[in-house]
Scaffold this motif. Structure first.
Motif, PDB file in Angstrom:
ATOM      1  N   ASN A  37      16.100 -30.642  80.861  1.00 29.10           N
ATOM      2  CA  ASN A  37      15.575 -32.004  80.874  1.00 29.10           C
ATOM      3  C   ASN A  37      14.157 -32.010  81.431  1.00 29.10           C
ATOM      4  N   PRO A  38      13.256 -32.686  80.752  1.00 27.47           N
ATOM      5  CA  PRO A  38      11.863 -32.643  81.203  1.00 27.47           C
ATOM      6  C   PRO A  38      11.618 -33.355  82.524  1.00 27.47           C
ATOM      7  N   LYS A  39      10.658 -32.828  83.257  1.00 28.64           N
ATOM      8  CA  LYS A  39      10.145 -33.517  84.438  1.00 28.64           C
ATOM      9  C   LYS A  39       9.232 -34.629  83.924  1.00 28.64           C
ATOM     10  N   LEU A  40       9.379 -35.812  84.475  1.00 33.63           N
ATOM     11  CA  LEU A  40       8.549 -36.950  84.073  1.00 33.63           C
ATOM     12  C   LEU A  40       7.573 -37.378  85.162  1.00 33.63           C
ATOM     13  N   ALA A  41       7.720 -36.856  86.369  1.00 35.02           N
ATOM     14  CA  ALA A  41       6.820 -37.219  87.465  1.00 35.02           C
ATOM     15  C   ALA A  41       5.379 -36.887  87.083  1.00 35.02           C
ATOM     16  N   GLN A  42       4.499 -37.822  87.340  1.00 33.35           N
ATOM     17  CA  GLN A  42       3.062 -37.747  87.058  1.00 33.35           C
ATOM     18  C   GLN A  42       2.739 -37.692  85.568  1.00 33.35           C
ATOM     19  N   GLN A  43       3.728 -37.965  84.714  1.00 28.99           N
ATOM     20  CA  GLN A  43       3.441 -37.994  83.278  1.00 28.99           C
ATOM     21  C   GLN A  43       2.655 -39.264  82.969  1.00 28.99           C
ATOM     22  N   HIS A  44       1.800 -39.188  81.978  1.00 33.06           N
ATOM     23  CA  HIS A  44       0.991 -40.339  81.594  1.00 33.06           C
ATOM     24  C   HIS A  44       1.908 -41.448  81.072  1.00 33.06           C
ATOM     25  N   PRO A  45       1.816 -42.646  81.636  1.00 30.85           N
ATOM     26  CA  PRO A  45       2.699 -43.735  81.210  1.00 30.85           C
ATOM     27  C   PRO A  45       2.673 -43.979  79.696  1.00 30.85           C
ATOM     28  N   ALA A  46       1.492 -43.967  79.092  1.00 28.65           N
ATOM     29  CA  ALA A  46       1.402 -44.216  77.648  1.00 28.65           C
ATOM     30  C   ALA A  46       2.148 -43.151  76.851  1.00 28.65           C
ATOM     31  N   TYR A  47       2.180 -41.914  77.348  1.00 28.60           N
ATOM     32  CA  TYR A  47       2.920 -40.858  76.659  1.00 28.60           C
ATOM     33  C   TYR A  47       4.425 -41.112  76.758  1.00 28.60           C
ATOM     34  N   ASP A  76      10.626 -53.059  78.939  1.00 26.44           N
ATOM     35  CA  ASP A  76      11.339 -52.019  79.681  1.00 26.44           C
ATOM     36  C   ASP A  76      10.609 -50.686  79.558  1.00 26.44           C
ATOM     37  N   MET A  77      10.217 -50.348  78.332  1.00 29.55           N
ATOM     38  CA  MET A  77       9.543 -49.070  78.098  1.00 29.55           C
ATOM     39  C   MET A  77       8.236 -48.988  78.881  1.00 29.55           C
ATOM     40  N   GLN A  78       7.478 -50.065  78.869  1.00 30.41           N
ATOM     41  CA  GLN A  78       6.211 -50.095  79.601  1.00 30.41           C
ATOM     42  C   GLN A  78       6.465 -49.911  81.099  1.00 30.41           C
ATOM     43  N   ASN A  79       7.452 -50.607  81.613  1.00 27.00           N
ATOM     44  CA  ASN A  79       7.753 -50.534  83.042  1.00 27.00           C
ATOM     45  C   ASN A  79       8.298 -49.165  83.421  1.00 27.00           C
ATOM     46  N   ILE A  80       9.218 -48.633  82.608  1.00 28.88           N
ATOM     47  CA  ILE A  80       9.753 -47.300  82.879  1.00 28.88           C
ATOM     48  C   ILE A  80       8.641 -46.267  82.829  1.00 28.88           C
ATOM     49  N   GLY A  81       7.757 -46.359  81.842  1.00 29.83           N
ATOM     50  CA  GLY A  81       6.650 -45.411  81.729  1.00 29.83           C
ATOM     51  C   GLY A  81       5.766 -45.390  82.969  1.00 29.83           C
ATOM     52  N   ALA A  82       5.603 -46.548  83.575  1.00 35.00           N
ATOM     53  CA  ALA A  82       4.735 -46.637  84.754  1.00 35.00           C
ATOM     54  C   ALA A  82       5.360 -46.003  85.996  1.00 35.00           C
ATOM     55  N   PHE A  83       6.688 -46.094  86.130  1.00 34.79           N
ATOM     56  CA  PHE A  83       7.323 -45.610  87.359  1.00 34.79           C
ATOM     57  C   PHE A  83       7.174 -44.103  87.580  1.00 34.79           C
ATOM     58  N   PRO A  84       7.626 -43.228  86.672  1.00 34.85           N
ATOM     59  CA  PRO A  84       7.488 -41.795  86.964  1.00 34.85           C
ATOM     60  C   PRO A  84       6.028 -41.346  87.032  1.00 34.85           C
TER      61      PRO A  84
END
Length: 186
Positions: A37-47, A76-84
């Motif tokens: 499973n990929p690490k999502l921490a510090q991933q670009h929100p738009a990605y 939801d997607m926008q908000n989830i993308g911002a968190f990690p």
């Protein structure tokens, strides 16, 4: 502003939805402990948003992720993308000294005689990626990276023609090497 970037994401709502939907596989702080499973921490929100949209639409096939993404609204997607994206990524590590040397050569310089571009050209020398265009790779699990490169190469994952074209030229050893190098990249 990137095409998928919200005017203002609600990080608290993103954390709540991420915790309920994503944390079991991707870690409470985006640092997945499972190599598949990929690490999502510090991933670009738009990605992250782009991938969620593509899971939901079926452009990026994954029975597991399509099921989760189908439940998400665009907000939801926008908000989830911002968190990690706001979480600190934990460093990864390479395992095979011989392979990592080959991986570094490919990542930094490509393979010129086979028209294989250097990974660093798009994902940056330190693996931070280019926001909204190319994902952060630094410290990503080698198993996950290798599986994605194989999926691009074998035509299973088709949501990036550029990556499919590059991965199509890599053999299994080269894929393992570059994935191992990325795992230890800082």
């Amino acid at each position: 502003m990137a095409p998928n970037a919200p005017a203002v994401a609600d990080i608290a709502a993103g954390e709540a939805r991420y915790t309920a939907t994503c944390a079991a596989c991707h870690g409470a702080d985006g640092n997945s402990g499972a190599p598949a499973n990929p690490k999502l921490a510090q991933q670009h929100p738009a990605y992250v948003v782009k991938q969620l949209q593509e899971f939901k639409s079926g452009k990026r096939p994954s029975p597991i992720m399509q099921g989760f993404a189908a439940q998400l609204t665009e907000a939801d997607m926008q908000n989830i993308g911002a968190f990690p994206g706001k979480q600190k990524a934990k460093a990864g590590f390479a395992k095979d000294k011989e392979l990592v040397q080959l991986g570094e050569r490919i990542y930094r310089g490509g393979i010129m005689n086979r028209n294989i571009a250097a990974c660093a050209g798009c994902h940056s020398p330190n693996g931070a990626g280019i926001p909204a265009q190319y994902p952060r790779l630094s410290g990503q699990h080698a198993d996950y990276t290798a599986s994605q490169l194989v999926s691009f190469r074998d035509g299973i994952r088709k949501n990036s023609p550029q990556m499919s074209q590059i991965a199509n030229k890599l053999n299994d050893r080269e894929i393992r090497a570059v994935a191992d190098y990325i795992a230890g990249l800082r």
